[in-house]
Design a protein around this motif. Structure first.
Motif: not given
Length: 821
Positions: A130-136, A122-128
């Protein structure tokens, strides 16, 4: 030889002394007293067999203790065996518990490993994520910039330079600052000045002539724009009603603008031809030539003096705006004065809107918004002042229609008009106040004209006429033959009709406010609630308080309010039908008729009780007792018989009111019961106060007997069931305090009273010691003067002592009560 074998006395004494020494040594050893050196040295003396003999004594002592231990063990052996047995059983359970704990721990550890693994995932997915949200988010910031820049390149390609200038301004002021940190934005920023130089053209005209031209034509331009907006509104409303679609506040946001499709951007307002006059509707482009301002703007821009040109143009337009916003002093007298005022303002801002959309930088949205906010504040102040002079609902309604058209027109040009609609809500409140005043007079006239008698209907036709005006249903009444009477009076259907008329009048103002049907429904319900809770409620309260309204009329008012309360649900249905809003909607307000009419009924009931009590007080005031009479007249007082006859006739009127159904019968019966109980309680209280009046100093036994006859008549009245429905002797209990007090004095049963005082089974439980003391002291003073105990002459002195004794005991009870309190 024989004498030698016999021990001498000294040897025997020595032997006994040794035995005593050994026993003392053993006692000291057993007591664990330290040190033992002295004790042990006493054992090893010069005797040759001292040690051996001490050890024998010690072994004998040990054997004694062993026997005692063996006895004790034998005594506790079975308990020890039982304890060992229980311990063995517990050991098996402990083993099982140990196995279970071990297994649970193992499974917990296994489950924890899976949870830890899932948590890490879950931590790994949350990091991904958050990164995707930042890119969007970053892409969402960049995409509008790229789209605008792509639009700019396309405009340059098709030679739409004015549009390109506007696009560049938007890029520089709005889009590029958001993403200025990126390299491609820096490239765009560097290219914009080059593109701007390519599209500048020179054109010049006289700006003053242009400003003079638009000042002359503002009135006509505004009138034309308002006509177009009104026609478009009428067309849209008709079309949407045809398709049964609710229209909302933003119906004009889809206004067609063709501003950038040609080299010269002009205002295009399409009008339908007037069928009667066949007159062509002119646009702002037809009335004013805008080309001079285009050319002048470009020239000033090329010369680098665009800011000077902009400042001059805006300064002159601000002066013209102040002139336009100044109303005539008599504007509020006619609708035409408001219409001219609105036309000038609309014409001014139509021109500004046109300049805003066809020029780049001369007029900005910020400037127009600022100018509009200044104008809007002035307009609202002017309208608020002048509309306050309007007392005619029709004139207020026409003003509202003009404001709506004015707001619709300017809203179509992108100007925010929410404050205007807020002003309309203020004017709506004023309009509702004028309506409430008007309907207050109508309600008063209806109440004044009512005869407060049930509506007689002679035939079916008359019955249908009444129920067509008022929603009345009664299955029991339907079974009766004509002629018959409806329970309510004539004012009920008239009030119901007037409430519906008020709803229609309120609806006229609520229409075209660019509100949803739900909001309109809510406004209608709130207005109707004001009518019910304030205007109608006030009229009912004033009606109830009028002196000419008698008890019968008050009962009829109670019946009327009950039917009006039942009709509230039909009013809610009526509002729902005209607004097409279901009552099951979550935000739908409810009518407050329930509380309004309940309050009116309570006020009417209270007035009934008050009038009855006032009438009782009037009879009590004419009471003329001779408090020093030696004996009673043998019959009740005349005033009291008149009072009872009045109460009896009054409650007969209550009982014989026309009640065509169970609800009305129960309601009138309940009011009659409450009124009867209240009257009896008030009469009892008044009679008690008469006895205890501080101005009354002396009371004879004859007066007590006369008073007792009056109370008996009250009790006979209560027991005669003047109002049906009382259970047992409920009504007679209103006089229980008087009855027990009079019985105490008539029987002269002081011994029973004093002996049973404070007990729940006391015969005189309701007699308060202070009340008895007050009355007894008045009788004592009277006896001293009139010698009322002449019939007891033989023991007159004993009787007087008895009175004094009772007085002392009563005072003691009173003092005890006060101290306890």
């Amino acid at each position: 030889m024989a004498r030698k074998s016999r021990p001498n006395m000294s040897e025997m004494y020595l032997e006994e002394n040794k035995d005593q020494i050994y026993e003392n040594a053993l006692a000291e050893i057993e007591s664990f007293e330290l040190p033992l050196g002295t004790t042990l040295r006493s054992v090893y003396d010069d005797q040759p067999n001292a040690h051996q003999r001490f050890m024998e004594k010690l072994d004998a002592c040990i054997r004694n203790h062993d026997r005692e231990i063996e006895k004790m063990c034998n005594f506790h052996h079975q308990g020890f065996v039982d304890a060992i047995t229980e311990l063995l059983k517990v050991r098996a359970d402990a083993e099982k518990l140990k196995v279970q704990v071990t297994d649970t721990n193992r499974r917990l550890q296994d489950a924890g490993k899976e949870v830890i693994a899932q948590t890490e995932e879950i931590i790994r997915c949350r990091v991904q994520q958050r990164n995707i949200t930042t890119v969007v988010e970053k892409l969402q910031l960049c995409l509008p910039v790229l789209e605008m820049y792509s639009k700019l390149k396309e405009q340059m390609k098709v030679k739409r330079y004015y549009s390109a200038l506007k696009t560049m301004e938007q890029l520089e002021n709005l889009y590029l600052p958001r993403v200025s940190q990126y390299r491609f934005c820096q490239i765009m920023i560097e290219n914009l000045p080059k593109l701007r130089e390519e599209i500048k053209e020179i054109s010049m005209s006289d700006l003053k002539d242009f400003l003079e031209s638009i000042r002359k034509h503002s009135d006509r331009i505004g009138e034309t724009a308002m006509k177009q907006a009104q026609q478009q509104k009428t067309f849209s409303t008709t079309l949407q009603k045809h398709h049964n679609v609710n229209y909302g506040r933003n119906m004009h946001l889809g206004r067609s603008r063709i501003l950038e499709s040609r080299n010269e951007m002009t205002l295009k307002r399409t009008f339908e031809e007037d069928d009667e006059h066949d007159e062509e509707v002119l646009t702002a482009q037809d009335l004013v030539d805008f080309s001079p301002v285009y050319r002048c703007l470009h020239i000033y821009s090329v010369l680098g003096d665009g800011e000077i040109f902009e400042n001059y143009y805006r300064k002159q337009r601000r002066k013209q705006a102040r002139l336009v916003l100044q109303p005539q002093s008599s504007m509020h007298e006619t609708v035409e004065g408001y219409r001219r005022y609105f036309s000038q303002i609309v014409g001014f801002f139509v021109v500004e809107d046109h300049i805003l959309h066809v020029t780049q930088g001369l007029v900005t949205r910020t400037y127009t918004d600022e100018l509009w906010n200044m104008a809007l504040s002035k307009i609202i102040a002017v309208l608020r002042t002048h509309s306050s002079y309007c007392n005619d609902p029709d004139l207020v309604l026409e003003l509202k229609n003009l404001i709506v058209v004015f707001a619709d027109t300017l809203q179509g040009y992108g100007f925010p008009v929410n404050r205007l609609f807020d002003l309309l809500f203020e004017i709506r409140d004023q309009y509702n106040e004028t309506l409430l005043k008007k309907w207050s007079g109508l309600f008063r006239d209806i109440f004044e004209a009512d005869n407060y008698s049930p509506i007689p209907v002679a035939n079916e036709e008359e019955y249908k006429i009444v129920i067509s005006k008022f929603p009345f249903q009664d299955s029991e009444l339907d079974k009766q033959c004509f002629p018959k009477k409806l329970p309510m009076s004539q004012s009920v259907p008239q009030i119901y009709i007037q409430v519906k008329e008020f709803i229609y009048a309120s609806l006229k103002f609520s229409e075209s406010l660019h509100r949803s049907s739900t909001e309109i429904d809510d406004m209608l319900r709130k207005s109707t609630n004001l009518l019910l809770t304030r205007t109608l409620s006030s009229c009912l309260q004033n009606l109830i308080k009028k002196p000419h309204i008698g008890l019968t009329e008050l009962v009829q008012i109670i019946i009327n309010t009950t039917h009006l309360e039942l009709a509230c649900k039909y009013l809610e249905d009526f509002i729902s039908n005209i607004t097409n809003i279901s009552q099951v909607t979550v935000h739908t307000a409810r009518l407050y008729g329930l509380s309004t009419f309940k309050d009116a009924r309570h006020a009417a009931e209270g007035e009934i009780y008050t009038k009855l009590n006032q009438k009782i007080d009037e009879f009590i005031q004419i009471a003329d007792y001779d408090w020093t009479m030696s004996e009673s007249d043998g019959r009740a007082s005349g005033y009291l018989m008149d009072l009872i006859n009045f109460l009896r006739s009054t409650f007969q009127v209550f009982t014989h009111l026309p009640n065509n159904n169970n609800d009305h019968a129960a309601m009138s019966g309940k009011v009659a019961q409450t009124a009867c109980m209240s009257a009896c309680q008030h009469l009892s209280t008044s009679l008690m106060q008469m006895l205890l009046d501080t101005e009354l100093k002396q009371i004879s036994m004859g007066a007590i007997q006369q008073f007792n006859l009056d109370v008996i008549q009250c009790e006979l009245f209560a027991s005669s069931e003047p109002v049906p429905g009382f259970q047992g002797d409920t009504l007679q209990l209103a006089f229980i305090d008087l009855r027990q007090l009079l019985d105490l004095f008539m029987v002269w049963d002081w011994s029973t009273y004093l002996a049973d005082y404070g007990q729940a089974t006391s015969k005189y439980l309701r007699v308060n010691p202070s009340t008895a003391l007050t009355l007894l002291e008045k009788m004592r003073d009277s006896s001293k003067k009139n010698n009322i105990f002449a019939q007891f002459r033989k023991n007159d002195r004993d009787k007087q002592k008895l009175i004094e004794t009772v007085v002392k005991q009563l005072r003691s009870l009173v003092n005890g009560m006060s101290q306890h309190t």
